[in-house]
Design a protein around this motif. Structure first.
Motif, mmCIF file in Angstrom:
data_model
loop_
_atom_site.group_PDB
_atom_site.id
_atom_site.type_symbol
_atom_site.label_atom_id
_atom_site.label_comp_id
_atom_site.label_asym_id
_atom_site.label_seq_id
_atom_site.Cartn_x
_atom_site.Cartn_y
_atom_site.Cartn_z
ATOM 1 N N ASN A 144 0.827 -1.207 0.000
ATOM 2 C CA ASN A 144 0.000 0.000 0.000
ATOM 3 C C ASN A 144 0.867 1.266 0.000
ATOM 4 O O ASN A 144 0.571 2.236 -0.697
ATOM 5 N N SER B 167 0.622 4.094 -2.887
ATOM 6 C CA SER B 167 0.261 5.482 -2.570
ATOM 7 C C SER B 167 1.298 6.439 -3.123
ATOM 8 O O SER B 167 0.972 7.485 -3.682
ATOM 9 N N ARG C 149 -1.745 9.108 -3.942
ATOM 10 C CA ARG C 149 -3.004 9.038 -3.198
ATOM 11 C C ARG C 149 -2.729 8.822 -1.717
ATOM 12 O O ARG C 149 -1.674 8.296 -1.342
ATOM 13 N N PRO C 150 -3.676 9.204 -0.851
ATOM 14 C CA PRO C 150 -3.420 9.082 0.578
ATOM 15 C C PRO C 150 -3.084 7.645 0.996
ATOM 16 O O PRO C 150 -3.739 6.700 0.561
ATOM 17 N N ILE C 151 -2.061 7.527 1.848
ATOM 18 C CA ILE C 151 -1.697 6.220 2.401
ATOM 19 C C ILE C 151 -2.888 5.671 3.177
ATOM 20 O O ILE C 151 -3.257 4.520 3.042
ATOM 21 N N CYS C 152 -3.482 6.527 3.998
ATOM 22 C CA CYS C 152 -4.649 6.142 4.789
ATOM 23 C C CYS C 152 -5.770 7.138 4.505
ATOM 24 O O CYS C 152 -5.519 8.333 4.368
ATOM 25 N N GLN C 153 -7.002 6.603 4.419
ATOM 26 C CA GLN C 153 -8.143 7.491 4.147
ATOM 27 C C GLN C 153 -8.399 8.449 5.290
ATOM 28 O O GLN C 153 -8.973 9.509 5.099
ATOM 29 N N THR D 110 -7.004 11.006 6.925
ATOM 30 C CA THR D 110 -5.859 11.897 6.763
ATOM 31 C C THR D 110 -5.685 12.764 8.003
ATOM 32 O O THR D 110 -4.836 13.660 8.031
ATOM 33 N N VAL E 109 -12.012 8.450 1.201
ATOM 34 C CA VAL E 109 -11.760 9.654 0.412
ATOM 35 C C VAL E 109 -12.334 9.367 -0.966
ATOM 36 O O VAL E 109 -12.023 8.336 -1.572
ATOM 37 N N VAL F 117 -10.836 6.949 -3.719
ATOM 38 C CA VAL F 117 -9.421 7.295 -3.821
ATOM 39 C C VAL F 117 -8.631 6.575 -2.735
ATOM 40 O O VAL F 117 -7.541 6.052 -2.966
ATOM 41 N N ALA F 118 -9.190 6.554 -1.535
ATOM 42 C CA ALA F 118 -8.528 5.924 -0.387
ATOM 43 C C ALA F 118 -9.630 5.396 0.522
ATOM 44 O O ALA F 118 -10.578 6.120 0.830
ATOM 45 N N ALA F 119 -9.511 4.147 0.938
ATOM 46 C CA ALA F 119 -10.680 3.540 1.596
ATOM 47 C C ALA F 119 -10.304 2.407 2.548
ATOM 48 O O ALA F 119 -10.783 1.287 2.421
ATOM 49 N N GLY G 47 -5.116 1.415 7.482
ATOM 50 C CA GLY G 47 -4.170 2.280 6.791
ATOM 51 C C GLY G 47 -3.851 1.862 5.366
ATOM 52 O O GLY G 47 -3.205 2.618 4.648
ATOM 53 N N ALA H 13 -5.113 2.119 2.589
ATOM 54 C CA ALA H 13 -6.253 2.777 1.958
ATOM 55 C C ALA H 13 -6.198 2.786 0.434
ATOM 56 O O ALA H 13 -7.222 2.646 -0.227
ATOM 57 N N THR H 14 -5.007 2.944 -0.115
ATOM 58 C CA THR H 14 -4.891 2.960 -1.578
ATOM 59 C C THR H 14 -5.155 1.568 -2.134
ATOM 60 O O THR H 14 -5.903 1.387 -3.097
ATOM 61 N N LEU H 15 -4.542 0.587 -1.491
ATOM 62 C CA LEU H 15 -4.680 -0.800 -1.951
ATOM 63 C C LEU H 15 -6.139 -1.235 -1.911
ATOM 64 O O LEU H 15 -6.653 -1.841 -2.860
#
Lengths: 293, 222
Positions: A50, A54, A59-63, A65, B92, B104-106, B157, B159-161
């Motif tokens: 991940n 990112s 894109r955000p590492i974690c949603q 933020t 996101v 986008v990020a989840a 964490g 989120a992108t994956l």
């Protein structure tokens, strides 16, 4: 004063999408240390993939933020008002560009402001310094790990602990145990000793800016940081609380003066997604850096 | 820079080899076959729902008489959630030029906040799983046992994956709760999770907690 809004957007993007190398290295070492095929190793595998995705896709590492926490060190004559406006403008833009999730929710109504603007949101600390560069640190601190932070007033009938380094140790071990995997382990613990309730926690959070591999200038605290790092990892909580060898990457401590009547131990828990970056602007040169030992 | 090896390519394949594939609608039999520690790749249409969504479902559908204004959403959820999954997630989201949304990020959010509600939601809607992070406690564990559901732990964490496993945002409900709190109806493919609470009363979280408590006591005594 020059308009640095676009640079600030880049700082936010960098913090949100590009994990600092010290943390990534620690994740890789943790991955190697766990048993092959274990659920803990699988979690770290997913995390490492991940992190890479990112970075590559911005894109955000974690949603989550998090709360954007800014620290601004500015030369004599700088305008806090203008810097605040530019930081707020950058946060709005970064939210539009999905580097940040709209995260500012009015406490009682639950209404999301939609653009990350709110009362004391984003959080900004200002300090004038004696250098001619402008330095801005940013930490994105998510809610899951914030919720497992803790503050102890020792001793108390509920928590009998001595007002010395052993009492501090007991509080930190207790907090690490209670957090289990809920703070997205492996985590980093920042510890503030002394102060009042507010300054103690601020000091704890500031420790999270320190590079993982640094040493504490205070030999007693340095020894306790290393001891607690080892001891917490023997708890076996492991990545995500799945059980495993790495529960924390490190413990970072600092002390403040306190009132005779008070002895606070404040623990700020940072998740593995320890998103913190620093931007330095001198003349026209702009550099965004990760913490380095 | 992190290179894909040694961590990268190997494990995706490993995970695929070891993981149980589940597709919505999921049967009770499939759920009963799962045990703590099993890795799962989930596909199909699921819904996000977190704090505001759970409070809303309890107040309007489970404890309250569904007001007329909420009947359409109730029918949607009643049909959609049966045999499906609620994902504790505040994504996101980006609105594309064609008007459709995309994740986008989840990654997952902390599940324990839904502990007061979750078992009732599982029972009422016939959920087969909830996905989140950090695990849940006895009430949910009992609900899983009684009604044939599991708790699936996603990687906090990541989120992108996880956003990349979301192939389509099908719809959104209650966007007035805010982007993180809305019900997002999504189609996922091979969403990776781990069973940490099964339908037989076993919880990895309870086990790790008990073992770590023993070690804590030793450290404090020493």
């Amino acid at each position: 004063m020059q308009d640095i809004t676009e640079h600030l957007v880049e700082l936010i993007k960098s913090a949100s999408t590009d994990l600092p190398p010290d943390i990534e290295q620690a994740l890789k070492e943790a991955h190697q240390a766990e048993d092959d095929g274990s659920v803990a190793q699988g979690a770290l595998q997913t995390i490492l993939e991940n992190v890479q995705m990112s970075r590559e896709t911005g894109r955000p590492i974690c949603q989550d933020t998090g709360t954007p926490i800014f620290y601004v060190w500015y030369p004599e004559g700088g305008s806090q008002r203008k810097m605040r406006e530019q930081i707020q403008a950058a946060v709005r833009t970064a939210t539009e560009r999905t580097y940040l999730r709209p995260n500012a929710v009015e406490a009682l109504s639950g209404k999301n402001s939609g653009d990350n603007m709110g009362v004391d949101f984003p959080t900004i600390h200002f300090e004038e310094w004696d250098q001619d560069a402008l330095k801005i640190g940013l930490m994105l601190k998510g809610g899951g790990c914030e919720n497992v932070g803790a503050q102890y007033s020792i001793p108390s009938p509920e928590f009998p602990a001595s007002r010395d380094i052993q009492g501090v140790r007991k509080a930190v071990l207790d907090a690490a145990f209670k957090a289990q995997g809920l703070g997205c382990a492996p985590g980093i613990l920042g510890v503030g000793i002394g102060g009042d309730r507010a300054t103690s926690m601020i000091k704890a959070k500031e420790q999270l800016f320190r590079p993982l591999g640094d040493s504490n200038p205070d030999p007693e605290l340095d020894a306790m940081e290393k001891q607690l790092h080892r001891e917490i990892n023997t708890l076996g909580v492991g990545p995500m609380g799945f059980g495993g060898k790495t529960t924390v990457f490190c413990v970072k401590m600092a002390q403040l003066h306190r009132l005779p009547a008070s002895f606070f131990v404040s623990i700020a828990y940072m998740c593995w997604a320890d998103r913190r970056k620093t931007m330095t602007i001198k003349n026209d040169a702009v550099a965004i850096d990760a913490p380095q030992a | 820079m992190f290179s894909r090896d040694p961590a990268g390519e190997r494990s995706t394949e490993d995970t695929n080899d070891m993981a149980t594939k589940l597709t919505v609608p999921i049967s009770e039999e499939q759920i009963r076959a799962l045990k703590v520690g099993d890795q799962v790749l989930l596909s199909g249409i699921i819904y996000t729902g977190r704090d505001a969504a759970h409070k809303y479902m309890i107040e309007n559908f489970i404890k309250g008489d569904c007001p007329d204004s909420e009947k359409a959403l109730y029918e949607e959820l009643k049909q959609g959630l049966a045999g499906s999954v609620i994902y504790h997630c505040g994504p996101v989201v980006r609105k594309r030029d064609d008007g459709k949304y995309e994740f986008v990020a989840a990654g997952p959010t902390t599940s324990i906040r839904e502990e007061p509600y979750q078992a009732d939601v599982i029972e009422h809607f016939g959920l087969r799983a909830v996905i989140g992070k950090g695990g849940m406690r006895d009430k949910t564990l009992t609900g899983c046992k009684e009604h044939g559901a599991v708790y699936l732990h996603a990687i906090g964490g990541a989120a992108t994956l996880i956003a990349d496993t979301c192939e389509e945002v099908v719809d959104v409900f209650k966007l007035d709760f805010g982007v993180p709190e809305a019900f997002w109806k999504i189609r996922v493919k091979d969403f990776p999770c781990v069973v940490t609470m099964d339908s037989h009363g076993e919880s990895l979280h309870a086990k790790v907690q008990a073992e770590s408590e023993g070690k804590l006591k030793k450290l404090l005594a020493g």
